[in-house]
Design an enzyme around this catalytic site. Structure first.
Site, PDB file in Angstrom:
ATOM      1  CE1 TYR A  33       0.979  -0.198   4.415  1.00 59.92           C
ATOM      2  CE2 TYR A  33       0.003   1.944   4.439  1.00 59.92           C
ATOM      3  CZ  TYR A  33       0.903   0.969   4.895  1.00 59.92           C
ATOM      4  OH  TYR A  33       1.450   1.308   6.167  1.00 59.92           O
ATOM      5  CE  LYS A 149       3.320   3.293   3.357  1.00 55.79           C
ATOM      6  NZ  LYS A 149       3.459   3.222   4.736  1.00 55.79           N
ATOM      7  CD  GLU A 182       9.863   1.772  10.631  1.00 50.44           C
ATOM      8  OE1 GLU A 182       9.771   2.677   9.786  1.00 50.44           O
ATOM      9  OE2 GLU A 182       9.674   0.772  10.197  1.00 50.44           O
ATOM     10  CG  LEU A 207       8.166   2.351   4.913  1.00 49.14           C
ATOM     11  CD1 LEU A 207       8.066   1.102   3.990  1.00 49.14           C
ATOM     12  CD2 LEU A 207       7.041   3.051   5.084  1.00 49.14           C
TER      13      LEU A 207
HETATM   14  N1  PDD Z   1       2.742   5.027   7.366  1.00 48.53           N
HETATM   15  N2  PDD Z   1       7.443   3.865   8.731  1.00 48.53           N
HETATM   16  C1  PDD Z   1       6.371   3.107   8.956  1.00 48.53           C
HETATM   17  C2  PDD Z   1       6.363   1.774   9.611  1.00 48.53           C
HETATM   18  C3  PDD Z   1       5.017   3.674   8.286  1.00 48.53           C
HETATM   19  O1  PDD Z   1       3.960   2.824   8.326  1.00 48.53           O
HETATM   20  C4  PDD Z   1       5.045   4.663   7.525  1.00 48.53           C
HETATM   21  C5  PDD Z   1       3.837   5.493   7.107  1.00 48.53           C
HETATM   22  C6  PDD Z   1       6.477   5.561   7.804  1.00 48.53           C
HETATM   23  C7  PDD Z   1       6.655   7.067   7.027  1.00 48.53           C
HETATM   24  O2  PDD Z   1       6.547   6.921   5.702  1.00 48.53           O
HETATM   25  P1  PDD Z   1       6.061   7.968   4.798  1.00 48.53           P
HETATM   26  O3  PDD Z   1       6.779   9.234   5.271  1.00 48.53           O
HETATM   27  O4  PDD Z   1       6.354   7.483   3.463  1.00 48.53           O
HETATM   28  O5  PDD Z   1       4.406   8.094   5.171  1.00 48.53           O
HETATM   29  C8  PDD Z   1       7.488   5.049   8.376  1.00 48.53           C
HETATM   30  C9  PDD Z   1       1.504   5.356   6.559  1.00 48.53           C
HETATM   31  C10 PDD Z   1       1.244   6.833   6.797  1.00 48.53           C
HETATM   32  C11 PDD Z   1       0.455   4.412   7.340  1.00 48.53           C
HETATM   33  O6  PDD Z   1       0.501   3.418   7.466  1.00 48.53           O
HETATM   34  O7  PDD Z   1      -0.822   4.926   7.415  1.00 48.53           O
END
Ligand code: PDD
Length: 286
Positions: A33, A149, A182, A207
């Site tokens: 996703y 992801k 993270e 991620l």
């Molecule tokens: N989550 N690490 C994890 C485990 C994440 O699920 C996310 C983002 C990030 C940050 O990635 P980005 O800057 O590309 O949004 C880091 C999204 C927002 C979610 O699961 O809703």
């Protein structure tokens, strides 16, 4: 107004938007996703999100459900039909629908694509940022390829729930060496007493956040010092500032970790500055 979702070629009211029970996303979490922020009618860092989507699909050997140009049109159509100018767009691709068998379907089936959008009042994020959020620490129970992801998010769900039950917003996941990987749905950052901004280096254990990537460019442009390395909760507790990044939170100050105040319990000046600059620097596409 009923929300509209895109499901495999159709734009449907949310209540009618369904996938078959043998969708491999439903059966196995076999899919990926993206979440992309929508700001003043524009998609933020769309190219980077679509690039990461392609990478996640490639790592799992799932075909792209539609060509990139078609996907961009679908994203815009979902935004328009839901009248979303601020908020985010969610897209999910699974390996498709097939009788339950762990092995990939043979012959292969068409991947499933679902797109939804949500309007969020930007003032909510600003209000949260002006106060800052609390995080807890909890063991990182995830698999060894969280750079993909994947929609399989059970450890993230449990960690976020634990945070919620402890009155915190986010959980920082602690790896087997006692270091912060993270957040459950964000990247983790601290700023030390010298002003150095620290976030874990990218490998298979985190991620590669798109917000993280863009913020690293901003940090360089601001002439601030960045160190991409691991840090512990002890080090974070001694930090001058702390924050998280993600498409839904942007740069969000952290003011407490495991109930202990960071930076006097108020959002840090550098963190707030980075949050403020973010939208001027991030790529916008309409
Ligand atoms: N989550 N690490 C994890 C485990 C994440 O699920 C996310 C983002 C990030 C940050 O990635 P980005 O800057 O590309 O949004 C880091 C999204 C927002 C979610 O699961 O809703």
């Amino acid at each position: 107004m009923s929300r509209i979702a895109y499901v495999n070629g159709l734009y449907l009211p949310s209540r009618d938007a369904v996938v078959p029970i043998e969708d491999r996303g439903y059966q196995f979490g076999d899919g990926v996703y993206e979440v992309c922020e929508v700001f003043n009618g524009a998609l933020i860092d769309e190219e980077r999100h679509l690039g990461r989507l392609a990478r996640s699909l490639g790592e799992l050997r799932i075909d792209a459900p539609v060509k990139p140009g078609a996907l961009k049109i679908i994203l815009r159509e979902v935004l328009a039909r839901n009248k979303v100018a601020n908020g985010y767009i969610y897209l999910q691709v699974t390996r498709g629908v097939a009788p339950r068998d762990h092995v990939f379907p043979q012959p292969s089936v068409r991947p499933s694509l679902v797109v939804t959008a949500r309007q969020i009042d930007p003032r909510k994020g600003e209000a949260a940022a002006s106060k800052g959020i609390s995080v807890i620490s909890t063991p990182d129970l995830r698999w060894k390829r969280v750079d993909i992801k994947s929609i399989a998010l059970l450890p993230n769900v449990l960690a976020r729930q634990e945070a919620r039950e402890q009155g915190a917003y986010e959980a920082w996941l602690i790896d087997d060496d006692g270091l912060v990987s993270e957040g459950a749905a964000s990247n983790a950052w601290i700023i030390d007493e010298t002003g150095s901004i620290i976030t874990r280096q990218v490998d298979h254990s985190i991620l590669r956040g798109i917000t993280r990537t863009t913020l690293i460019e901003i940090i360089a442009a601001q002439g601030l010092h960045l160190a991409e390395r691991k840090f512990s909760i002890d080090e974070a507790l001694r930090a001058r500032e702390a924050f998280i990044t993600g498409a839904t939170t942007l740069v969000m100050p952290v003011v407490a970790i495991d109930g202990q105040k960071i930076g006097g319990g108020v959002p840090g000046a550098v963190t707030l500055k980075l949050r403020h600059i973010f939208h001027n620097a991030a790529a916008r596409s309409t």
